[in-house]
Each structure stands twice: as C-alpha cells, then as structure tokens.
Design a protein around this motif. Sequence first.
Motif, mmCIF file in Angstrom:
data_model
loop_
_atom_site.group_PDB
_atom_site.id
_atom_site.type_symbol
_atom_site.label_atom_id
_atom_site.label_comp_id
_atom_site.label_asym_id
_atom_site.label_seq_id
_atom_site.Cartn_x
_atom_site.Cartn_y
_atom_site.Cartn_z
ATOM 1 N N LYS A 415 -20.573 -2.031 4.936
ATOM 2 C CA LYS A 415 -19.187 -1.116 4.988
ATOM 3 C C LYS A 415 -18.305 -1.884 6.139
ATOM 4 N N GLY A 416 -18.910 -2.445 7.099
ATOM 5 C CA GLY A 416 -17.837 -2.784 8.114
ATOM 6 C C GLY A 416 -17.254 -3.774 7.730
ATOM 7 N N ILE A 417 -17.754 -4.722 7.185
ATOM 8 C CA ILE A 417 -17.103 -5.994 6.772
ATOM 9 C C ILE A 417 -15.922 -5.662 5.786
ATOM 10 N N GLN A 418 -16.196 -4.626 4.664
ATOM 11 C CA GLN A 418 -15.361 -4.364 3.667
ATOM 12 C C GLN A 418 -14.030 -3.712 4.354
ATOM 13 N N GLN A 419 -14.598 -2.908 5.425
ATOM 14 C CA GLN A 419 -13.469 -2.095 6.181
ATOM 15 C C GLN A 419 -12.447 -2.812 6.895
ATOM 16 N N LEU A 420 -13.188 -3.757 7.671
ATOM 17 C CA LEU A 420 -12.258 -4.581 8.842
ATOM 18 C C LEU A 420 -11.497 -5.726 8.016
ATOM 19 N N VAL A 421 -11.831 -6.293 7.030
ATOM 20 C CA VAL A 421 -11.262 -7.411 6.460
ATOM 21 C C VAL A 421 -9.965 -6.735 5.487
ATOM 22 N N GLN A 422 -10.036 -5.474 5.459
ATOM 23 C CA GLN A 422 -8.843 -4.540 4.626
ATOM 24 C C GLN A 422 -7.616 -4.789 5.781
ATOM 25 N N GLU A 423 -8.026 -4.617 6.870
ATOM 26 C CA GLU A 423 -6.835 -4.589 7.765
ATOM 27 C C GLU A 423 -6.107 -5.920 7.793
ATOM 28 N N GLY A 424 -6.575 -7.159 7.400
ATOM 29 C CA GLY A 424 -5.702 -8.202 6.959
ATOM 30 C C GLY A 424 -5.715 -9.377 8.015
#
Length: 525
Positions: A415-424
């Motif tokens: 979950k952390g990886i998916q959300q943080l990478v969406q920030e760009g």
Amino acid sequence: MNTEELETQVKKRRTFAIISHPDAGKTTITEQLLLFGGVVRSAGTVKGKKSGTFAKSDWMEIEKKRGISVTSSVMQFDYDDKRVNILDTPGHEDFSEDTYRTLMAVDSAVMVIDSAKGIEPQTKKLFQICKMRGIPIFTFINKMDRDGREPLDLMAELEEVLGVESYPMNWPIGMGKGLKGLYDIYNHRIELYQKEDKGINYVDLNDAGEIEGDHPLKEDSIYQEVLDEVELLGDAGNTFDEAKIATGDLTPVFFGSALTNFGVKTFLDIYLNYAPAPQEHKTIEETLIEPTNEHFSGFVFKIQANMNPNHRDRIAFIRICSGEFERGMDVKLARTEKKMRLSNSTQFMADSREVLESAVAGDIIGLYDTGNFQIGDTISNLKKPITFEKLPQFTPELFMSVNAKNVMKQKSFHKGIQQLVQEGAVQLYRSYNTGDYILGAVGQLQFEVFQFRMLNEYNSEVIMTPMGSKTARWIDPEQLDEKMSSSRNLLVKDRQDLPLFLFENAFAERWFADKYPDVKLTSKL
C-alpha cells in the motif's frame, strides 16, 4: 455566479510559486507573507527546533527534522482585496520534478536569491523553466541583514547569468551590521531598518530624491553613496517597463531580509500591482482556454498521500484553469472519460484544510482521491472534453531494489509503495519475470524521504539495495524478445506494464544498438 461576477473574482487571483536554491530563504519569506495575510500570528522558521515554531509550509515530519522543504506546499490568503495562492516549492535539486510541475500551475514566480551567494545552479535551472513559459519573474534579494556581495554586482550577475533585464525597485542603504534601510525608488521614500519588530518606519523624500530637513541618516557617509548609486541606476540602468515584466523579459528586483521581515511588505504590495491575474491555458489540440470561460476545467499537477496521517488520505492538487468550481459538481476525467462527482473538496493552508464550497480560475483546490487521478489529468465539464498540455516528466537516473524487512507486513508495504509512487517523486518498476520492486529517482535524497515515509506513515521498514546509476530506455512490446535482457541491460516493466531496459552505462546501450539495429529505444514514454 454570472459572467460578470466570475470575471471580477478571477481578476482578484494572484497565483505564484516561490523558487530558489536551497537555504536562500524561500520558506522564510513565505512565512512573512502569511503573516501579512493574517494567516499566522508569528512567522515560523525552517529550523525551529529551539522555538518549536516551524514553517507553516514545511508540514512533513521529515521537513521539520532535516530543516528542508521536500514537497511543494499550497497556501492561500486574502490581502488588499486580492486572493493570493502561494506555492512554496522544494529548493533541493533532487526534487526538481515536483517544482517543475508546480511551475506549470502558476501565473508568475518569485525568485529568492541569497545576497552573499548570488545566482546558484538550482536558481538558474528554475529560472530557465519560468523563462521558457514566459511567465513574469519577481526577484527578492534576501539576507541584507548579513554581509553579502555588492548590490551592483548582484544586479549585473542577474543580467549576465540569467539573460534577463533587471530593474531595482529599492536599493539597500548598507548591509550586515551596517544596514540602515532601503531607498525605495518606486515609492519615493526610505524604509528605515529596525532590528526589533517595531512596525515599519518610512521617511518621505523631496522632489530631488533626498530627505528634507535634518535627519540622523544624512550624517552617515553611506547616505550620500546611495544617492550617487541611485542616480547612476537612473542614468545607466534599465527603465521600468510593465510590458516587459508581463512577458518575463524584465524582473523587478527587491532587496530585504525575510528573517527580520524587512522590505517584505513593500515587495508584496508592489508584486500584487504587477503580477498577472490568471492566464489562458493551452490544450494538446493547441486550443486556448480562457480563465473566464463559463465552463469549469482544471488539471492535476500534484498528488500527495498522508497529509493527514490519522486518515491515510490522498489529495489531488488541482489548478483551476477556467470557470467556477462548486462542491458536488459533475465533471469528466479526460484520460478515462469517466464521469465523477466532486463532493470531497478542500482548500489549503499547508497541512491544514477546510471544506471548500466554491473556487474560480487561478485557485488551487484539493480533491480527496481514492485512486482515480494521475498527475497531468484534466477534468472539466466542457461540452467537448479537453486535455491540457502534458506536464514535464523526468527519466530516473538512480535505482534501488526495495523489499519489506518484515514479511508479515506485506499489506502495508504494498500500500505504501503504491501510494507514494503516485506522487511522482519516485518511479516504480518491476522485474519483468519475478515482479520484484525497483525504484527509480532523479536524486538520492528522494530515496531517503521514501524510506522515512514508509516507516513513519505506513509502519513498514524497508530494505533498499543500491543498483547504481542506470539509463532507462523503453522498447516497443512488439519488438521485445526477453532473450535481449542481460546483466548489463536489465529488463523491467513500468506501472503501465510497458517494457524497458535499464542499461548500466552508455557502452552497454551502444552494444545493444549494434546487436539489434532494428530495435527502436526511447528515453521517455
């Protein structure tokens, strides 16, 4: 609201980014502007460990601990019948991508320069982005309460290094311990320097540009030197040209000290007079969308996870390009052509927010996001769907493999990886066959921030193994043969499952090109 009301409200908007090299004082001047806007009672500092008063724009825990800005913040306030939207950007070069995208969402920029250091590399890079967009740039030369370089040298460097004309709106009377005040060329007065916050003390000038009658400052030798310098600037310097300011060809220059709040109010007052109201935005079809168009449109320039750690939320930052936003309105997301209702909206003060009922072109709003948005998305209720110009994207140069230290916490890790990478800020890749996670970034500091946030926001301790610098090159899936992969050109796939190679160096890339001459590789999607 009707067309006339919309035009009136749009004309009141002033939306700008503050840019600089790290430590030039960018966040500190933001704090002082918030003070004048009545948003804060006392200005915080970037390094507020002793006082416990941190900068309002540095809301992330890592920003407070390290004394740096690592993400763009949005702050809004009303001042002098204007609605001001400030975007405080990270100065560190490792976060350039965030800053570059933010510059696409503003109508002007304020460039902060350290008087002792002059033009620094990151300032030059960011200036060039502003220049490329043709947006007005206002310059604040900071830290005049410390010893620095001669003002004439700083002005000359602005023109020589940045290739922009400059016009001094005021001129320092001394510097460092000898700072006496500012000769305000624009307002035809002197602003006296006071170390303690005793309000602002002005002295009017006569028609000859001098203090009338007796005054202690006239007894100081620096006073006559400044009169001579101001006369020289008037004779040999550039002329004030509002049209050139509007196109970014001339930058008004202000001297002052953000830390002591000296010269900041004068800057703000003049800035609001000459900074542009919201401008039109171009679509990929080369159509110009005017801000006063009755239909709502906007684009996502930033996505931020966990602005409220208690709720683990995600906020999509939207620059409104036209029309009026109303909470509960229906819009269409251009990329997916999906209709959505904008019910959960917010306006910003860095990390604090309140429900937003309406906003107009020029404003920055936040939409709670459950995974619908991507950076660069366009939303609108125009009859014919539009897509605004693509935002800048950078190909990563440094790579790390990343794994969860505790295999029992895989859910929070994913979950952390998916959300943080969406920030760009970091890009996510997966090994083509095993699916192992690989992160790519422009700079090392992005990995450190990622690791810190995974632990503190998702309670997931991660193991990061450096893979060194690589060159990312995408390949057409139809041309791909998995046998092309080797230890020197690792085959991975991006978040859209598109294949690419990570070449260990230029030699490996040339070797591949010689072996597969018909295969086309591209550096960007």
